[in-house]
Motif scaffolding. Structure first.
Motif, mmCIF file in Angstrom:
data_model
loop_
_atom_site.group_PDB
_atom_site.id
_atom_site.type_symbol
_atom_site.label_atom_id
_atom_site.label_comp_id
_atom_site.label_asym_id
_atom_site.label_seq_id
_atom_site.Cartn_x
_atom_site.Cartn_y
_atom_site.Cartn_z
ATOM 1 N N UNK A 188 -7.614 4.283 3.045
ATOM 2 C CA UNK A 188 -7.576 5.720 3.327
ATOM 3 C C UNK A 188 -6.379 6.388 2.663
ATOM 4 N N UNK A 189 -5.736 5.678 1.710
ATOM 5 C CA UNK A 189 -4.673 6.278 0.914
ATOM 6 C C UNK A 189 -3.307 6.303 1.565
ATOM 7 N N UNK A 190 -3.091 5.470 2.590
ATOM 8 C CA UNK A 190 -1.781 5.396 3.234
ATOM 9 C C UNK A 190 -1.345 3.929 3.286
ATOM 10 N N UNK A 191 -0.158 3.702 3.845
ATOM 11 C CA UNK A 191 0.346 2.335 3.968
ATOM 12 C C UNK A 191 -0.483 1.508 4.942
ATOM 13 N N UNK A 192 -1.240 2.168 5.785
ATOM 14 C CA UNK A 192 -2.002 1.472 6.822
ATOM 15 C C UNK A 192 -3.490 1.644 6.574
ATOM 16 N N UNK A 193 -4.213 0.525 6.513
ATOM 17 C CA UNK A 193 -5.670 0.594 6.427
ATOM 18 C C UNK A 193 -6.220 1.188 7.720
ATOM 19 N N UNK A 194 -7.385 1.787 7.635
ATOM 20 C CA UNK A 194 -7.975 2.430 8.806
ATOM 21 C C UNK A 194 -9.036 1.554 9.468
ATOM 22 N N UNK A 195 -9.107 1.626 10.776
ATOM 23 C CA UNK A 195 -10.152 0.949 11.550
ATOM 24 C C UNK A 195 -11.255 1.926 11.939
ATOM 25 N N UNK A 196 -11.218 3.138 11.361
ATOM 26 C CA UNK A 196 -12.166 4.182 11.753
ATOM 27 C C UNK A 196 -13.614 3.759 11.508
ATOM 28 N N UNK A 225 0.822 -1.206 0.000
ATOM 29 C CA UNK A 225 0.000 0.000 0.000
ATOM 30 C C UNK A 225 0.857 1.258 0.000
ATOM 31 N N UNK A 226 1.993 1.204 0.680
ATOM 32 C CA UNK A 226 2.901 2.362 0.696
ATOM 33 C C UNK A 226 3.436 2.652 -0.697
ATOM 34 N N UNK A 227 3.714 1.601 -1.457
ATOM 35 C CA UNK A 227 4.226 1.779 -2.812
ATOM 36 C C UNK A 227 3.178 2.410 -3.727
ATOM 37 N N UNK A 228 1.894 2.207 -3.411
ATOM 38 C CA UNK A 228 0.806 2.726 -4.237
ATOM 39 C C UNK A 228 0.327 4.105 -3.794
ATOM 40 N N UNK A 229 0.696 4.515 -2.592
ATOM 41 C CA UNK A 229 0.187 5.778 -2.051
ATOM 42 C C UNK A 229 1.166 6.913 -2.310
ATOM 43 N N UNK A 232 3.624 11.109 2.094
ATOM 44 C CA UNK A 232 2.947 12.022 3.014
ATOM 45 C C UNK A 232 3.665 13.362 3.087
ATOM 46 N N UNK A 233 2.890 14.432 3.091
ATOM 47 C CA UNK A 233 3.419 15.787 3.253
ATOM 48 C C UNK A 233 3.255 16.167 4.723
ATOM 49 N N UNK A 234 4.357 16.164 5.455
ATOM 50 C CA UNK A 234 4.290 16.415 6.896
ATOM 51 C C UNK A 234 3.698 17.776 7.234
ATOM 52 N N UNK A 235 3.792 18.729 6.313
ATOM 53 C CA UNK A 235 3.337 20.084 6.629
ATOM 54 C C UNK A 235 1.815 20.182 6.725
ATOM 55 N N UNK A 236 1.097 19.254 6.077
ATOM 56 C CA UNK A 236 -0.367 19.331 6.122
ATOM 57 C C UNK A 236 -1.006 17.946 6.242
ATOM 58 N N UNK A 237 -0.239 16.970 6.754
ATOM 59 C CA UNK A 237 -0.746 15.603 6.748
ATOM 60 C C UNK A 237 -2.003 15.450 7.603
ATOM 61 N N UNK A 238 -2.035 16.051 8.779
ATOM 62 C CA UNK A 238 -3.179 15.881 9.665
ATOM 63 C C UNK A 238 -4.460 16.401 9.018
ATOM 64 N N UNK A 239 -4.376 17.556 8.385
ATOM 65 C CA UNK A 239 -5.557 18.119 7.731
ATOM 66 C C UNK A 239 -6.017 17.227 6.578
ATOM 67 N N UNK A 240 -5.053 16.723 5.806
ATOM 68 C CA UNK A 240 -5.388 15.842 4.680
ATOM 69 C C UNK A 240 -6.011 14.547 5.185
ATOM 70 N N UNK A 241 -5.437 13.995 6.241
ATOM 71 C CA UNK A 241 -5.937 12.735 6.796
ATOM 72 C C UNK A 241 -7.338 12.918 7.363
ATOM 73 N N UNK A 242 -7.561 14.054 8.023
ATOM 74 C CA UNK A 242 -8.882 14.339 8.582
ATOM 75 C C UNK A 242 -9.929 14.436 7.477
ATOM 76 N N UNK A 243 -9.546 15.000 6.334
ATOM 77 C CA UNK A 243 -10.480 15.099 5.215
ATOM 78 C C UNK A 243 -10.803 13.720 4.658
ATOM 79 N N UNK A 244 -9.776 12.856 4.560
ATOM 80 C CA UNK A 244 -10.018 11.487 4.098
ATOM 81 C C UNK A 244 -10.944 10.747 5.062
ATOM 82 N N UNK A 245 -10.725 10.959 6.348
ATOM 83 C CA UNK A 245 -11.569 10.324 7.358
ATOM 84 C C UNK A 245 -13.010 10.802 7.240
#
Length: 290
Positions: free
Chosen positions: A235-243, A84-88, A91-104
């Motif tokens: 959720x577009x990262x190396x780790x699937x989400x349990x959300x 999954x990491x190879x396909x994603x 991550x942009x550390x400067x805005x990762x939390x905001x991007x992740x929150x939007x995906x969630x």
């Protein structure tokens, strides 16, 4: 939509022969569909032309395209975090939390499309039925979800059992199960073979109601289960989400507790009083030995 979803969606409109073929595909999904067409025809008693017409009905140009989709699903269902990491995107550390929150947020909005209110109500009614005992178990990682749900259900009602970590001890739980009891299993991508074996044993020997919480590719355990809830996990990262699984669990906890709130409230009141009493005794004992 997976091939499995497409087959189930069309079940009510199939001919007798097509229904026989569909049931064979679902019973050994996806492997039954990966056989050569003649072998599938021989094993189901459905002719190759009828099989071709069936896959056309599902939206495929032919049997080879149908098999290609099954292979893609099989590949997706076994992807590791490295894959999954190879396909994603990196991550942009400067805005990762905001991007992740939007995906969630996007995932949360899709949840009512994945599990209907009717399905939620059916599962909650099974969990709320005081005449049924409840047994819970998950895979290597997903068992944390089973533990979370079991802890809250124990505050709401009696007869809730989280099954042991050691599969050697699962036989003890099976011996306690009665026909009609409820077993909740969690199994997500990179499925746990032991969970499938557990589901098969329960289905064959105990006839309990099995609720499987899984992803859209669906654990092989699904073929043995009475109710299957397929949740979004990408959720577009190396780790699937349990959300989504956590949101479902919390919705079930609230719904089950409201089935008989008077009983729930009484049990929580007793639970809290006992905890306070036990904690007080522990504190006094610590003071005496200090």
């Amino acid at each position: 939509m997976t091939v499995q979803d497409a087959v189930r969606e069309n079940l009510s409109e199939l001919t007798a022969g097509q229904t026989k073929l569909a049931n064979a595909l679902l019973a050994d999904y996806p492997f039954a569909g990966l056989q050569p067409i003649q072998q599938l025809a021989d094993s189901t008693g459905v002719s190759p032309p009828s099989i071709s017409r069936f896959v056309n009905r599902l939206g495929f140009a032919g049997f080879s395209e149908f098999q290609h989709r099954l292979i893609e699903e099989l590949r997706e269902s076994s992807r590791s975090p490295r894959d999954l990491r190879a396909l994603s995107a990196e991550a942009d550390d400067s805005c990762f939390l905001a991007t992740y929150a939007q995906r969630f947020a996007d995932l949360a909005r899709r949840l009512p499309e994945t599990i209907t209110q009717q399905q939620l109500g059916t599962v909650a009614a099974l969990l709320a039925d005081p005449g049924r005992s409840i047994f819970l178990r998950g895979g290597r990682i997903s068992d944390t979800l089973a533990r979370f749900l079991s802890m809250h259900l124990r505050q709401i009602r009696q007869g809730v059992h989280h099954m042991a970590d050691d599969p050697e001890l699962w036989a003890d739980s099976l011996l306690e199960m009665r026909r009609g009891d409820v077993v909740v299993l969690f199994d997500f991508r990179r499925y746990q073979p032991s969970v499938e074996r557990l589901a098969a044993a329960i289905h064959a020997q105990r006839r309990a109601q099995i609720v499987l919480i899984t992803d859209k590719w669906q654990s092989p355990a699904a073929r043995h289960c009475s109710h299957v809830v397929a949740l979004p996990i990408e959720i577009g990262t190396a780790w699937d989400t349990a959300a989504a699984a956590l949101a479902l669990i919390e919705a079930l906890i609230v719904t089950v507790s409201e089935h008989d709130w008077t009983s729930t409230e009484t049990r929580i009141e007793c639970w809290d009083a006992l905890r306070a009493d036990l904690q007080g005794k522990d504190s006094n004992k610590d003071q005496e030995t200090s």
